[in-house]
Design a protein around this motif. Structure first.
Motif, PDB file in Angstrom:
ATOM      1  N   SER A 158       0.760  -1.243   0.094  1.00 56.51           N
ATOM      2  CA  SER A 158      -0.137   0.140   0.053  1.00 56.51           C
ATOM      3  C   SER A 158       0.970   1.277  -0.025  1.00 56.51           C
ATOM      4  CB  SER A 158      -0.954   0.038   1.180  1.00 56.51           C
ATOM      5  OG  SER A 158      -0.185  -0.035   2.420  1.00 56.51           O
ATOM      6  N   GLU A 159       2.046   1.067   0.139  1.00 53.18           N
ATOM      7  CA  GLU A 159       3.019   2.273   0.339  1.00 53.18           C
ATOM      8  C   GLU A 159       3.914   2.510  -0.977  1.00 53.18           C
ATOM      9  OE1 GLU A 159       5.100   3.194   3.851  1.00 53.18           O
ATOM     10  OE2 GLU A 159       3.294   2.569   5.174  1.00 53.18           O
ATOM     11  N   ASP A 160       3.682   1.529  -2.140  1.00 57.09           N
ATOM     12  CA  ASP A 160       4.427   1.768  -3.328  1.00 57.09           C
ATOM     13  C   ASP A 160       3.817   2.261  -4.137  1.00 57.09           C
ATOM     14  OD1 ASP A 160       6.150  -0.169  -2.044  1.00 57.09           O
ATOM     15  OD2 ASP A 160       5.231  -1.945  -2.743  1.00 57.09           O
ATOM     16  N   MET A 161       4.769   3.214  -5.177  1.00 60.09           N
ATOM     17  CA  MET A 161       4.081   3.833  -6.221  1.00 60.09           C
ATOM     18  C   MET A 161       5.287   3.594  -7.155  1.00 60.09           C
ATOM     19  SD  MET A 161       3.297   7.822  -6.319  1.00 60.09           S
ATOM     20  CE  MET A 161       2.058   7.557  -4.981  1.00 60.09           C
ATOM     21  N   SER A 162       4.899   3.524  -8.373  1.00 60.96           N
ATOM     22  CA  SER A 162       5.940   3.624  -9.661  1.00 60.96           C
ATOM     23  C   SER A 162       6.278   4.939  -9.895  1.00 60.96           C
ATOM     24  CB  SER A 162       5.140   2.945 -11.046  1.00 60.96           C
ATOM     25  OG  SER A 162       4.270   3.969 -11.343  1.00 60.96           O
ATOM     26  N   PRO A 163       7.464   5.042 -10.665  1.00 58.81           N
ATOM     27  CA  PRO A 163       7.787   6.483 -11.086  1.00 58.81           C
ATOM     28  C   PRO A 163       6.674   6.772 -12.321  1.00 58.81           C
ATOM     29  CG  PRO A 163       9.699   4.843 -11.491  1.00 58.81           C
ATOM     30  CD  PRO A 163       8.272   3.967 -11.037  1.00 58.81           C
ATOM     31  N   LYS A 164       6.563   8.196 -12.290  1.00 61.38           N
ATOM     32  CA  LYS A 164       5.703   8.973 -13.365  1.00 61.38           C
ATOM     33  C   LYS A 164       6.616   8.791 -14.584  1.00 61.38           C
ATOM     34  CE  LYS A 164       2.772  11.999 -12.509  1.00 61.38           C
ATOM     35  NZ  LYS A 164       2.112  13.555 -12.178  1.00 61.38           N
ATOM     36  N   ILE A 179       1.592   4.456 -11.048  1.00 60.61           N
ATOM     37  CA  ILE A 179       0.533   3.295 -10.558  1.00 60.61           C
ATOM     38  C   ILE A 179       0.902   3.827  -9.066  1.00 60.61           C
ATOM     39  CG2 ILE A 179       0.434   0.984 -10.335  1.00 60.61           C
ATOM     40  CD1 ILE A 179       1.789   0.603 -13.118  1.00 60.61           C
ATOM     41  N   ASP A 180      -0.033   3.847  -8.343  1.00 60.42           N
ATOM     42  CA  ASP A 180      -0.063   3.773  -6.904  1.00 60.42           C
ATOM     43  C   ASP A 180      -0.723   2.639  -6.296  1.00 60.42           C
ATOM     44  OD1 ASP A 180      -0.105   4.479  -4.218  1.00 60.42           O
ATOM     45  OD2 ASP A 180      -1.201   6.634  -4.482  1.00 60.42           O
ATOM     46  N   ALA A 181      -0.454   1.728  -5.780  1.00 60.01           N
ATOM     47  CA  ALA A 181      -0.779   0.631  -4.997  1.00 60.01           C
ATOM     48  C   ALA A 181      -1.622   1.010  -3.922  1.00 60.01           C
ATOM     49  CB  ALA A 181       0.288  -0.659  -4.599  1.00 60.01           C
ATOM     50  N   GLN A 182      -2.847   0.224  -3.885  1.00 64.42           N
ATOM     51  CA  GLN A 182      -3.849   1.089  -2.770  1.00 64.42           C
ATOM     52  C   GLN A 182      -4.009  -0.186  -1.680  1.00 64.42           C
ATOM     53  OE1 GLN A 182      -5.502   3.954  -2.853  1.00 64.42           O
ATOM     54  NE2 GLN A 182      -3.673   3.951  -3.822  1.00 64.42           N
ATOM     55  N   GLU A 183      -3.571  -1.575  -1.863  1.00 68.27           N
ATOM     56  CA  GLU A 183      -3.424  -2.543  -0.850  1.00 68.27           C
ATOM     57  C   GLU A 183      -2.448  -3.416  -0.735  1.00 68.27           C
ATOM     58  OE1 GLU A 183      -6.701  -4.801  -2.052  1.00 68.27           O
ATOM     59  OE2 GLU A 183      -8.348  -3.256  -2.348  1.00 68.27           O
ATOM     60  N   ASP A 184      -2.029  -3.805   0.411  1.00 71.43           N
ATOM     61  CA  ASP A 184      -1.196  -4.799   0.741  1.00 71.43           C
ATOM     62  C   ASP A 184      -1.198  -5.928  -0.273  1.00 71.43           C
ATOM     63  OD1 ASP A 184       0.599  -3.141   2.294  1.00 71.43           O
ATOM     64  OD2 ASP A 184      -0.593  -3.761   4.088  1.00 71.43           O
ATOM     65  N   ASP A 185      -0.328  -6.714  -0.779  1.00 72.96           N
ATOM     66  CA  ASP A 185      -0.163  -7.766  -1.328  1.00 72.96           C
ATOM     67  C   ASP A 185      -1.029  -7.560  -2.822  1.00 72.96           C
ATOM     68  OD1 ASP A 185       0.258 -10.515  -1.865  1.00 72.96           O
ATOM     69  OD2 ASP A 185      -1.760 -11.289  -1.368  1.00 72.96           O
ATOM     70  N   THR A 186      -0.773  -6.325  -3.444  1.00 74.34           N
ATOM     71  CA  THR A 186      -1.160  -6.180  -4.701  1.00 74.34           C
ATOM     72  C   THR A 186      -0.187  -6.803  -5.862  1.00 74.34           C
ATOM     73  OG1 THR A 186      -2.467  -3.807  -4.234  1.00 74.34           O
ATOM     74  CG2 THR A 186      -1.593  -4.400  -6.651  1.00 74.34           C
ATOM     75  N   LYS A 187      -0.741  -7.500  -6.736  1.00 71.42           N
ATOM     76  CA  LYS A 187       0.153  -8.131  -7.742  1.00 71.42           C
ATOM     77  C   LYS A 187      -0.282  -7.907  -8.976  1.00 71.42           C
ATOM     78  CE  LYS A 187       1.020 -12.186  -4.836  1.00 71.42           C
ATOM     79  NZ  LYS A 187      -0.103 -12.578  -4.102  1.00 71.42           N
ATOM     80  N   LEU A 188       0.676  -7.147  -9.955  1.00 69.54           N
ATOM     81  CA  LEU A 188       0.416  -6.899 -10.942  1.00 69.54           C
ATOM     82  C   LEU A 188       1.310  -7.610 -12.027  1.00 69.54           C
ATOM     83  CD1 LEU A 188       0.779  -2.846 -10.421  1.00 69.54           C
ATOM     84  CD2 LEU A 188      -1.160  -4.151 -10.535  1.00 69.54           C
ATOM     85  N   VAL A 189       0.734  -7.748 -13.492  1.00 70.71           N
ATOM     86  CA  VAL A 189       1.626  -8.317 -14.492  1.00 70.71           C
ATOM     87  C   VAL A 189       1.558  -7.332 -15.510  1.00 70.71           C
ATOM     88  CG1 VAL A 189       1.885 -10.039 -16.434  1.00 70.71           C
ATOM     89  CG2 VAL A 189       1.060 -10.719 -14.133  1.00 70.71           C
ATOM     90  N   ILE A 190       2.792  -6.783 -15.876  1.00 72.04           N
ATOM     91  CA  ILE A 190       2.840  -5.682 -16.923  1.00 72.04           C
ATOM     92  C   ILE A 190       3.419  -6.185 -18.222  1.00 72.04           C
ATOM     93  CG2 ILE A 190       3.858  -3.368 -17.461  1.00 72.04           C
ATOM     94  CD1 ILE A 190       3.614  -2.661 -14.343  1.00 72.04           C
TER      95      ILE A 190
END
Length: 99
Positions: free
Chosen positions: A30-36, A81-92
């Motif tokens: 929940s505290e993770d965010m990608s670069p813009k 991208i701003d993760a909103q929950e812990d244990d968020t999983k993405l495939v890009i």
């Protein structure tokens, strides 16, 4: 001065002799965010678990995407991208990085 956002854990898998096809597996909290940033190529974001807020230059307001979700980003779209929950999983997926 504000603190820089925490960048999520990203594993990159390259396929093809010239790394022209790329898949990223992103494990975020929940505290993770990608670069813009923009890319010169098409990008697909698959929200597998959790939720994200996606800010993108081709939309007026950031949008929340909850799993399961598939998002297409055209080339040149500035996004964050701003993760909103812990244990968020993405495939890009970057299907063609040669353009």
């Amino acid at each position: 001065m504000s603190e820089s956002p925490h960048v999520p854990d990203i594993t990159r898998l390259f396929i093809g002799a010239g790394n022209e096809f790329e898949v990223e597996v992103v494990l975020a909290g929940s505290e993770d965010m990608s670069p813009k940033e923009p890319h010169d190529y098409l990008e697909y974001i698959v929200v597998v678990t959790g939720a994200i807020i996606l800010e993108r230059s081709d939309e007026d307001t950031p949008q929340k995407h909850v799993a399961p979700a598939l998002i297409e980003l055209p080339p040149g779209t500035v996004h964050q991208i701003d993760a909103q929950e812990d244990d968020t999983k993405l495939v890009i997926i970057h299907p063609d990085r040669t353009v």
